[in-house]
Write a protein that holds these residues in place. Structure first.
Motif, PDB file in Angstrom:
ATOM      1  N   CYS A 131       0.869  -1.164   0.000  1.00  0.00           N
ATOM      2  CA  CYS A 131       0.000   0.000   0.000  1.00  0.00           C
ATOM      3  C   CYS A 131       0.913   1.223   0.000  1.00  0.00           C
ATOM      4  CB  CYS A 131      -0.898   0.018   1.227  1.00  0.00           C
ATOM      5  SG  CYS A 131      -1.967   1.467   1.280  1.00  0.00           S
ATOM      6  N   ARG A 172      -6.785  -3.941   6.401  1.00  0.00           N
ATOM      7  CA  ARG A 172      -7.958  -4.609   5.808  1.00  0.00           C
ATOM      8  C   ARG A 172      -7.828  -4.646   4.289  1.00  0.00           C
ATOM      9  NH1 ARG A 172     -13.044  -6.146   6.634  1.00  0.00           N
ATOM     10  NH2 ARG A 172     -13.001  -5.593   8.825  1.00  0.00           N
ATOM     11  N   LYS A 173      -7.456  -3.526   3.685  1.00  0.00           N
ATOM     12  CA  LYS A 173      -7.333  -3.469   2.228  1.00  0.00           C
ATOM     13  C   LYS A 173      -6.238  -4.418   1.730  1.00  0.00           C
ATOM     14  CE  LYS A 173      -9.122   1.218   1.623  1.00  0.00           C
ATOM     15  NZ  LYS A 173     -10.451   0.801   1.303  1.00  0.00           N
ATOM     16  N   MET A 220      -5.229  -7.193   3.224  1.00  0.00           N
ATOM     17  CA  MET A 220      -5.730  -8.553   3.396  1.00  0.00           C
ATOM     18  C   MET A 220      -6.773  -8.897   2.333  1.00  0.00           C
ATOM     19  SD  MET A 220      -4.052 -10.051   5.752  1.00  0.00           S
ATOM     20  CE  MET A 220      -5.112 -11.474   5.942  1.00  0.00           C
ATOM     21  N   GLU A 221      -7.702  -7.990   2.070  1.00  0.00           N
ATOM     22  CA  GLU A 221      -8.703  -8.231   1.030  1.00  0.00           C
ATOM     23  C   GLU A 221      -8.039  -8.423  -0.332  1.00  0.00           C
ATOM     24  OE1 GLU A 221     -12.479  -5.854   3.055  1.00  0.00           O
ATOM     25  OE2 GLU A 221     -11.197  -4.783   1.607  1.00  0.00           O
ATOM     26  N   PHE A 222      -6.997  -7.663  -0.578  1.00  0.00           N
ATOM     27  CA  PHE A 222      -6.238  -7.772  -1.821  1.00  0.00           C
ATOM     28  C   PHE A 222      -5.647  -9.184  -1.956  1.00  0.00           C
ATOM     29  CE2 PHE A 222      -2.585  -7.004  -4.594  1.00  0.00           C
ATOM     30  CZ  PHE A 222      -3.099  -6.155  -5.557  1.00  0.00           C
ATOM     31  N   ILE A 278      -6.592 -11.931  -0.299  1.00  0.00           N
ATOM     32  CA  ILE A 278      -7.688 -12.905  -0.370  1.00  0.00           C
ATOM     33  C   ILE A 278      -8.205 -12.995  -1.802  1.00  0.00           C
ATOM     34  CG2 ILE A 278     -10.076 -13.363   0.343  1.00  0.00           C
ATOM     35  CD1 ILE A 278      -9.221 -12.113   3.121  1.00  0.00           C
ATOM     36  N   ASN A 279      -8.374 -11.862  -2.452  1.00  0.00           N
ATOM     37  CA  ASN A 279      -8.823 -11.845  -3.841  1.00  0.00           C
ATOM     38  C   ASN A 279      -7.803 -12.550  -4.746  1.00  0.00           C
ATOM     39  OD1 ASN A 279     -10.674 -11.010  -5.954  1.00  0.00           O
ATOM     40  ND2 ASN A 279      -9.064  -9.598  -6.575  1.00  0.00           N
ATOM     41  N   ARG A 313      -8.294 -16.225  -4.311  1.00  0.00           N
ATOM     42  CA  ARG A 313      -9.479 -16.695  -5.054  1.00  0.00           C
ATOM     43  C   ARG A 313      -9.164 -16.847  -6.535  1.00  0.00           C
ATOM     44  NH1 ARG A 313     -12.736 -13.140  -1.534  1.00  0.00           N
ATOM     45  NH2 ARG A 313     -13.889 -14.533  -0.163  1.00  0.00           N
ATOM     46  N   TYR A 338      -8.656 -10.143  11.326  1.00  0.00           N
ATOM     47  CA  TYR A 338      -8.706 -11.434  10.654  1.00  0.00           C
ATOM     48  C   TYR A 338     -10.054 -12.116  10.880  1.00  0.00           C
ATOM     49  CZ  TYR A 338      -3.690 -10.545  10.390  1.00  0.00           C
ATOM     50  OH  TYR A 338      -2.463  -9.971  10.158  1.00  0.00           O
ATOM     51  N   ASN A 374     -12.902 -10.570  11.469  1.00  0.00           N
ATOM     52  CA  ASN A 374     -13.881  -9.806  10.684  1.00  0.00           C
ATOM     53  C   ASN A 374     -13.832 -10.166   9.202  1.00  0.00           C
ATOM     54  OD1 ASN A 374     -14.775  -8.468  12.966  1.00  0.00           O
ATOM     55  ND2 ASN A 374     -13.574  -6.630  12.590  1.00  0.00           N
ATOM     56  N   LEU A 375     -12.679 -10.595   8.731  1.00  0.00           N
ATOM     57  CA  LEU A 375     -12.530 -11.001   7.331  1.00  0.00           C
ATOM     58  C   LEU A 375     -12.964 -12.445   7.088  1.00  0.00           C
ATOM     59  CD1 LEU A 375      -9.097  -9.308   6.570  1.00  0.00           C
ATOM     60  CD2 LEU A 375     -11.312  -8.715   5.541  1.00  0.00           C
TER      61      LEU A 375
END
Length: 141
Positions: free
Chosen positions: A50, A91-92, A94-96, A98-99, A102, A124, A126-127
């Motif tokens: 980031c 969060r951003k 981690m979401e990155f 996780i995506n 996937r 973690y 919350n995700l």
């Protein structure tokens, strides 16, 4: 704020220094490996960064591996600069990742976090991560 994957061509002394300084906020004892080693094509790792105003303020690393139970990811070395915590950067990142997992078709993503990192535990959970009832053992070589 910009999220991106670090590539071998991105590595220069300035980037290397920014990430090593950031890592020291996570663990001041460990001497960090060179980014060239981490991003070597033989090492199945991705480094999410980031950046704010040309400064790396957060980083997270995920490796990918295949075992009998499936293709998995393992996240480590998640750190956000102390001056930028509480702004959703972790969060951003981690979401990155996780995506990315996937998109790669991973079966599951695991991570390790120290017991004292309470805000990270909450993030973690919350995700959607669940605490795994297991024991992790380590053998330093």
């Amino acid at each position: 704020m910009e999220l991106s994957l670090l590539t071998p061509s991105d590595i220069d002394p300035k980037i290397e220094n920014q990430i090593h300084v950031l890592f020291k906020q996570l663990n001041a004892v460990i001497v960090p490996l060179s980014l060239k080693i981490i991003l070597d094509p033989k090492n199945p790792a991705i480094v999410a960064c980031c950046t704010l105003e040309n400064q790396i303020v957060g980083v997270a690393v995920m490796t990918e591996y295949s075992v009998i139970s499936g293709r998995k990811g393992w996240i480590e070395d998640v750190v956000v600069d102390e001056a930028h915590r509480g702004k959703g950067i972790g969060r951003k990142l981690m979401e990155f990742l996780i995506n990315e997992g996937r998109q790669k078709g991973l079966y599951e993503i695991l991570l390790f976090t120290a017991y004292h990192r309470k805000p990270a535990h909450q993030l973690y959970q919350n995700l959607g991560f669940q605490k795994k009832e297991s024991q992790i053992y380590t053998l330093k070589l």
